[in-house]
Every structure is written in C-alpha cells, then in structure tokens.
Motif scaffolding. Structure first.
Motif, PDB file in Angstrom:
ATOM      1  N   LEU A 141       0.826  -1.209   0.000  1.00  0.00           N
ATOM      2  CA  LEU A 141       0.000   0.000   0.000  1.00  0.00           C
ATOM      3  C   LEU A 141       0.860   1.258   0.000  1.00  0.00           C
ATOM      4  N   PHE A 142       1.879   1.290   0.860  1.00  0.00           N
ATOM      5  CA  PHE A 142       2.673   2.515   0.948  1.00  0.00           C
ATOM      6  C   PHE A 142       3.579   2.697  -0.256  1.00  0.00           C
ATOM      7  N   SER A 143       4.001   1.608  -0.866  1.00  0.00           N
ATOM      8  CA  SER A 143       4.813   1.803  -2.065  1.00  0.00           C
ATOM      9  C   SER A 143       3.948   2.384  -3.170  1.00  0.00           C
ATOM     10  N   ARG A 144       2.670   2.014  -3.169  1.00  0.00           N
ATOM     11  CA  ARG A 144       1.768   2.622  -4.145  1.00  0.00           C
ATOM     12  C   ARG A 144       1.603   4.110  -3.898  1.00  0.00           C
ATOM     13  N   LEU A 145       1.447   4.442  -2.623  1.00  0.00           N
ATOM     14  CA  LEU A 145       1.312   5.863  -2.298  1.00  0.00           C
ATOM     15  C   LEU A 145       2.569   6.628  -2.677  1.00  0.00           C
ATOM     16  N   TYR A 146       3.715   6.022  -2.459  1.00  0.00           N
ATOM     17  CA  TYR A 146       4.971   6.724  -2.683  1.00  0.00           C
ATOM     18  C   TYR A 146       5.329   6.863  -4.153  1.00  0.00           C
ATOM     19  N   TYR A 183       3.389   8.096  -6.435  1.00  0.00           N
ATOM     20  CA  TYR A 183       2.839   9.346  -6.975  1.00  0.00           C
ATOM     21  C   TYR A 183       3.472  10.514  -6.251  1.00  0.00           C
ATOM     22  N   LYS A 184       3.876  11.526  -7.006  1.00  0.00           N
ATOM     23  CA  LYS A 184       4.565  12.657  -6.397  1.00  0.00           C
ATOM     24  C   LYS A 184       3.690  13.361  -5.361  1.00  0.00           C
ATOM     25  N   ARG A 185       2.394  13.408  -5.642  1.00  0.00           N
ATOM     26  CA  ARG A 185       1.514  14.136  -4.735  1.00  0.00           C
ATOM     27  C   ARG A 185       1.425  13.481  -3.374  1.00  0.00           C
ATOM     28  N   THR A 186       1.511  12.130  -3.361  1.00  0.00           N
ATOM     29  CA  THR A 186       1.371  11.446  -2.076  1.00  0.00           C
ATOM     30  C   THR A 186       2.693  10.954  -1.527  1.00  0.00           C
ATOM     31  N   HIS A 187       3.793  11.395  -2.132  1.00  0.00           N
ATOM     32  CA  HIS A 187       5.092  10.965  -1.640  1.00  0.00           C
ATOM     33  C   HIS A 187       5.419  11.745  -0.388  1.00  0.00           C
ATOM     34  N   ALA A 188       5.512  11.086   0.740  1.00  0.00           N
ATOM     35  CA  ALA A 188       5.626  11.786   2.009  1.00  0.00           C
ATOM     36  C   ALA A 188       7.075  12.010   2.401  1.00  0.00           C
ATOM     37  N   GLY A 189       7.225  12.762   3.443  1.00  0.00           N
ATOM     38  CA  GLY A 189       8.561  13.124   3.897  1.00  0.00           C
ATOM     39  C   GLY A 189       9.086  12.217   4.990  1.00  0.00           C
TER      40      GLY A 189
END
Lengths: 176, 577
Positions: B251-256, B258-264
């Motif tokens: 799940l988190f690799s999917r989120l990461y 996309y630039k918009r959902t790439h977290a810090g």
C-alpha cells in the motif's frame, strides 16, 4: 519354471476367478518330476527299497534347498516373527514323506512283475501324487481354508497317499 | 584333534572341489550377511525441540531409540517407549514416564486437529513450554495418526493393561500369542549444527524532500515456534504479522509512487528471523547498523519502530511499550492516531497501551520492541495478545487460517489459535490508516477522525492477505529449518523486491566461542515398528521344536513296527491266492 513361463500364456481374467484349466495344465508339467525320479532310480544299482529311499531323499533335499532355503534365510532371521516359517518347515517334512511315496509308486509302476490288479490303483496313486499340489490349491480356494488348516489337510492327504502306497509296496514285495 | 581336522580338510580339498563349497558357503554367509529388515509399519516422527539459548539447554537431548513399546498404563516403563495419544495426554502421565526413566515418549497427534475438543487443545498449549523448559535425555517424538499407528496403539494398550492381572496359564498363553512392538529410529544421534545462518530481510521506501528525513521502521519476525519444529506452522504468530507487513509495504509503495502522495518520511521494512529465539535477527541487525556502519537510516532520525506480532484475530489491540511515549514525539502521535481511528471507525476494537519495563534479568526478552528499546530507539509492539507469555505465541496448535468465504467449512471455529482473515484485514486497514495520518500529519491539518484513505483502488486486499497466510502456513517455519537457501526466504525476498527498494539480506551466525544460540539436527526421523514376540516365546518355541524332532526321530526308528503291521494285514490276502 522356464518351461511354464515360455509356453503358458498369462491368465488375463479377473482376480477373483480361479483359473482351473490353467493351473491344471501347469500341474501336468509336474509329470516331468516323475520322469526325473525314474531316471534317478534306474541309475542307482541296489535293492528296491534302497533305490526308493535314496532317490526320494535326494529329490526332497534338492527341493528344500532350492525352494525353501532362501526364504527361510532371508526372512526368519529378521526381527519380526512370523508363523509362516514354522509352516514352511512343516511343509518340507510333509513333502519328504510325499516324495518317498511318489518314488515308491514310480518304482512300482515300472516293475515288469506288477500284477494286473495293481495297475489301476498304482496309476491312480501316481495321478494323485502329481496333482496333489493342484488339489491342495483347489481346496484352499473353494473352502477358503486358513494356513494352518491347509497344512493339516495337506498332511492328511500325504499321509493317506503314503499309507496306500505302503500297502501296495508291501503286497508287491512279499507276494513272491 | 586338530590333526584329524586338518586331515579332513586336506581330503576335502583334494577330492571334490565343488563339495567343499557346499560346506563353506553357509558358514561364510552366516558371518557376512547383514540382517534384512522389513517393518510392520514405517512412519515419520518429529522430534521435540532441542536448542541452547544463551548457554541454557532446552528440550530433549537424545534422538535414537530402539525399545519396546508400552502405554502409560503398564507397570514397568523403564527403558520402554511410551506411546500416548493426545486425548489421553496429561502432564502427570508425561512426568510419570520421565520419572521411571522411559526409553522414549511418542505422542500421537490426530491428523485433523479440529476434531479435538477445546479443553484438550488448551491444556496441551499450556503444557508445551513446560515440556521444553526442562532439559531431558529422553527423546520425545510426535507422530501423526493413521490407521496402522492406531492399531499398533490399541494392541500395545491391551498388552500393557493386562500385565500383572492374570493367572499363570493366561500369562503363558499370552506370551505365545501376544504381539509386542519394537520401535526403532533410523537416524543417528543428534549433534549441534555448526554455522547455521539465520536470515533476515530489509527493504526501504525513501521519502521525499531533502536529507535527514525521519525514518519509520516496521518490523515483523517470520519464524514460528512450537514444541516440535517440524510441526510449528505459526499461523497467527507470526504469519499474520508478516502478511500484514507485506500488505502495508504494497500500500505505501503505491502511495509513494505518486509525487503528490510521496511523504517526507523514510519507511524501512524489516522481516526478521530467529524471532522466537530472543530476536536474534533483530539484535544482530541493530548491532551491524548502529555499531559497524558509518551511516545508516537507523542511526539518524528514527521517528519510531513499530513491531507487528500476532495480529490475526481477536477484538482487542494492545500497544506494548517499555517507556510511555512523551507528548510531542512522533511516537505519541501514533498512539493518538491509533486511538482516534479506532474510536471513530472501529468501535468494536478495544485498544489499550500496556507498559512493561524491560527486565534484563529475564532469560528472554518479552517483545521485539525491547531489542530496539535497549539501543535507545523509540519502539512499540502491536498485538492482540495482552501478555507475551500467552501460550499461543509458541504452540504447534496454531495452524491455520479461517476466511469468511470458508473454504474450511462453516460452523465452529478451530479449537486452537487461528487467523481470522476478516479481522486480519480490519487490523491491517486500521494500522495503515493510523500510519498514514502520522506520515501526512492529517490531524494537524484538520482531517476528521473517520476519514478513510485506503478505499477503492487503495483498498486492503483480503485475497492478498489470505494467499500470504496460506502460503506461510503451508510449511513449517521454525528457525532451525529455514536456512539461507530456503524457499521461504527467497519468496519473501521476491515479494519485498516487488514493492521496496534496496532489498537486502542479513545473516546471523552464532558466535564461535560464546554462542547465543545452538541448534541441533535430527529433527525429523523415520521410525519403524517391528512386531516382536516376548523372549519367553523363543524358549517355548525351541522346546516345542525339540519335542517334535524327538517324536519324529522315534517314529523313524520304529518304522519297522508299522511295516510289520502292514505286512501282517496284507499277508492273509496273498495266502488266499
């Protein structure tokens, strides 16, 4: 055995049906046994009784070594105990008696001074001797005998054959 | 005497050569030929654990046995192999067998555990750690029941329970007809395995937005534990933890991506081995990363470490900490987010924080987060179990998973611990939502408590979880059985490689001079059960055979009597002619 394997086709029928004819044919091959006994006895020079005894004991020992030594050696020395080895040993005793009877009957069959009245009983006994194994298998199959019961039946059969042949032998030898 | 013997031999050699063979060959054969074996029944047995942890030995020390079988009811148990069924198993009986210095103990387990009543399973689970706690020289084996083994058991039962209660005649008949069983294992004595490498896997998702980003570490140990290594499948503990970790990675690799959902935040995933043996994998990984490397994600800015342990069932969640998190830390934020998510989206789940100080005087550490706590990294463990001493964390009864689509049949749940896939996926979603809220700082930004991120395309896939748990429980994953070439490790590596970057293996080998753990081999054997007769029987048989031969001898000697009788019977007939 080689003869059997070469000339008799394998029985293709169902497992439950007992191949009477096939087994009958196979037992007929045992007639060769009689020829063998006759040959051995004719080569041995001596009185009738000695011929019979020597031929029969030799034949029985050969059968023991060939057919029973290896199973006994391989099987009976294992950790497990099985009653079948005791049965095998009894069987070898019974076949010794059987071969003595068979040798006596063969000897009587080939005597030139055999009275006419004896021809029939001797031939019948000879037939019984040869087909004894076949008869035994028949009994086991039809009456579904257990292994110890079969051994008993075999002993009784062999005993009766040998008694009859003993009677005939004594009559023949002491009739002169 | 010797001269005569040599004369005989000379004659033999000179006269007929073939005859001499007939004399010699049986003698040679007797001396040379090995004893053939053909067992009544051959079956696989699994040995109880044998290992040393920090110098302390546990479990059974012996592997070979060659003894007669008895059941517990027999009076004399010493040097016999005691067979017990699981239904009749109790600690007193087990102790009785050990006290009487039995040769071995074989416990027969039913093929289908679900036929066992609940209380027996529970009782056995409680007894497993007690059986392992004391070191015993008696080899203890487990076998799966089949028809032949059951018949062997019933025959042995009748033999054992009838001892000492019958008259002399009965005993005599009994010796002639009874069937004893000799149990023999085919393997060698057990010895320590040298150079066993416990494998762990790590992978990462790098955050965006500069250097020195805070790191969140997610950890789960993949090995399982039970009283017998080959029978420990570890469905809930910790197959549930590993499958949840992999699903979170997905799940988190999917989120990461996309630039918009790439977290810090950097996300570090660690699948550790040797977890049931005091978390050896984690311990060495920490040492290597903190002491032996110059720069590592673990050295810099670690927000927190979340360990997942036994999350496949239950309606409660406990966050185990060694130090309650201080306000203002990311740790505290996760605690608050968990509370928020549960109270607004999953009210049926009971959540609590369990504070337990690290006790270094204990033999083993309680939870995996304590390893991190010792190295001063903020860590906690999430589990549906309240205490680390729960029996189901290390039981062979923890075998399978139950899904709502019930391939295993609707009706009663299994007797032992199991994975309920619906609850596992609920817990996965819960944890994912809480993590996302922390990573994206959603509460500060004013997101409501019931905001659901992981829906539709980002949904937690229950089929994924189900197939993971099924695969994990398809083979035993005891630490002694998973070496670096094992398919478990390579498949996990492959899956991690799908979602994460920099997937690396990490090996732990025990120190040579002062090993933290020592494993032993011969954990699975083939046992043969031979049908044997009691010793008296041989004597009896020999006497009978001697008697028979004597009778035959007499009969042959006096054959003349029969001959003359027959002659007398036949003589009158011939005189008539």
């Amino acid at each position: 055995m080689l003869f059997l394997a070469t000339f008799f086709p394998t029985w293709e029928g169902g497992a439950g049906v007992y191949d009477f004819v096939g087994e009958f044919m196979k037992a007929t091959v045992d007639l060769a046994d009689l020829l063998g006994l006759h040959l051995v006895m004719s080569r041995n020079a001596g009185k009738g009784e000695y011929k019979i005894m020597v031929a029969a004991m030799g034949w029985a020992t050969a059968e023991l070594v060939m057919s029973r030594c290896i199973p006994l050696w391989v099987g009976a020395r294992g950790i497990e105990f099985d009653w079948k080895y005791i049965q095998m040993s009894f069987d070898s005793n019974i076949s010794l008696v059987h071969y003595i009877a068979m040798a006596a009957v063969v000897w009587m069959f080939t005597r030139y001074d055999l009275p006419k009245s004896f021809r029939l009983p001797v031939t019948v006994l000879l037939g019984l001797c040869v087909y004894k194994a076949f008869l035994m298998e028949l009994f086991v199959h039809v009456f579904l005998l257990g292994s110890w019961t079969a051994l008993l039946v075999k002993a009784v059969l062999t005993g009766s054959i040998s008694l009859c042949s003993l009677f005939l032998f004594v009559t023949l030898v002491h009739s002169n | 005497m010797f001269e005569e013997a040599s004369e005989v031999f000379d004659n033999m050699f000179k006269s007929s050569f073939p005859l001499t063979f007939i004399v010699f060959i049986p003698a040679v054969l007797i001396l040379v030929s090995p004893l053939p074996t053909e067992a009544a029944h051959e079956f696989t047995v699994y040995r109880m654990q044998q290992y040393d942890l920090q110098g302390q030995p546990y479990g059974t020390r012996n592997a070979i046995l060659n003894t007669e079988a008895r059941t517990v009811e027999a009076e004399v148990l010493s040097r016999r192999c005691v067979i017990m069924r699981l239904v009749d198993f109790s600690y007193e009986r087990y102790q009785k067998a050990l006290r009487q210095s039995a040769g071995a103990v074989v416990i027969i387990l039913p093929k289908n555990m679900s036929t066992m009543p609940q209380d027996i399973v529970q009782q056995f689970m409680e007894l497993e750690p007690e059986m392992l706690a004391t070191e015993t020289i008696v080899p203890v084996y487990f076998a799966l029941e089949d028809d032949e083994l059951l018949s062997i058991y019933t025959q042995t039962l009748t033999t054992s329970s009838s001892q000492g209660s019958s008259s002399a005649a009965e005993v005599l008949i009994h010796t002639a007809t009874a069937n004893g069983f000799q149990m023999v294992t085919s393997g060698a004595q057990s010895k320590a395995v040298s150079d066993w490498a416990i494998t762990s896997l790590e992978g990462r998702l790098a955050g965006t937005g500069g250097e020195d980003l805070p790191t969140i570490v997610l950890v789960a140990h993949y090995d399982s534990f039970g009283v017998a290594p080959w029978l420990s499948y570890g469905a809930d503990s910790n197959g549930s933890g590993v499958s949840m970790l992999l699903e979170l990675a997905r799940l988190f690799s999917r989120l990461y991506t996309y630039k918009r959902t790439h977290a810090g935040y950097n996300l570090l995933f660690f699948v550790s081995g040797g977890g049931k043996f005091n978390y050896q994998g984690t311990k060495r990984w920490l040492e290597d990363n903190l002491d032996h490397t110059d720069s590592s994600l673990l050295q810099d800015n670690v927000a927190f470490v979340l360990c997942l342990d036994t999350l496949g069932n239950g309606d409660s969640l406990h966050l185990h900490v060694s130090k309650p998190p201080k306000e203002g830390t990311t740790q505290y934020a996760l605690l608050k987010e968990l509370e928020t998510v549960i109270s607004s989206q999953y009210p049926e789940v009971k959540f609590s924080m369990v504070h337990k100080k690290i006790n270094l005087a204990d033999d083993t550490l309680a939870w995996e987060h304590e390893r991190f706590g010792i190295r001063r990294l903020p860590a906690f463990t999430l589990s549906h179990l309240n205490s680390h001493r729960e029996a189901q964390r290390s039981s062979i009864m923890d075998v399978r998973s139950v899904s709502p689509s019930s391939r295993h049949g609707v009706g009663e749940p299994p007797a032992g611990p199991y994975v309920d896939l619906r609850k596992l996926s609920r817990n996965t979603k819960l944890i994912a939502e809480s993590l996302a809220r922390v990573i994206y700082n959603l509460t500060e930004k004013g997101a409501p408590g019931d905001l659901q991120i992981f829906t539709e395309q980002m949904q937690v896939q229950e089929e994924q979880l189900s197939s993971m748990v099924d695969w994990l429980t398809a083979q035993p994953r005891a630490a002694q059985l998973v070496d670096k070439d094992s398919s478990v490790v390579s498949t996990l590596e492959y899956h991690l490689g799908h979602y994460l970057k920099d997937v690396r293996r990490h090996y732990v080998k025990a120190d040579k001079r002062d090993p933290e753990f020592v494993f032993y081999d011969q954990l699975k054997q083939t046992m043969n059960a031979y049908r044997v007769k009691p010793a008296i029987f041989d004597l009896l048989l020999a006497v009978c055979i001697a008697a028979y031969l004597g009778v035959i001898y007499l009969a042959i000697q006096h054959f003349g009597v029969l001959y003359s009788v027959v002659r007398r019977i036949t003589a009158p007939k011939t005189k008539q002619h």
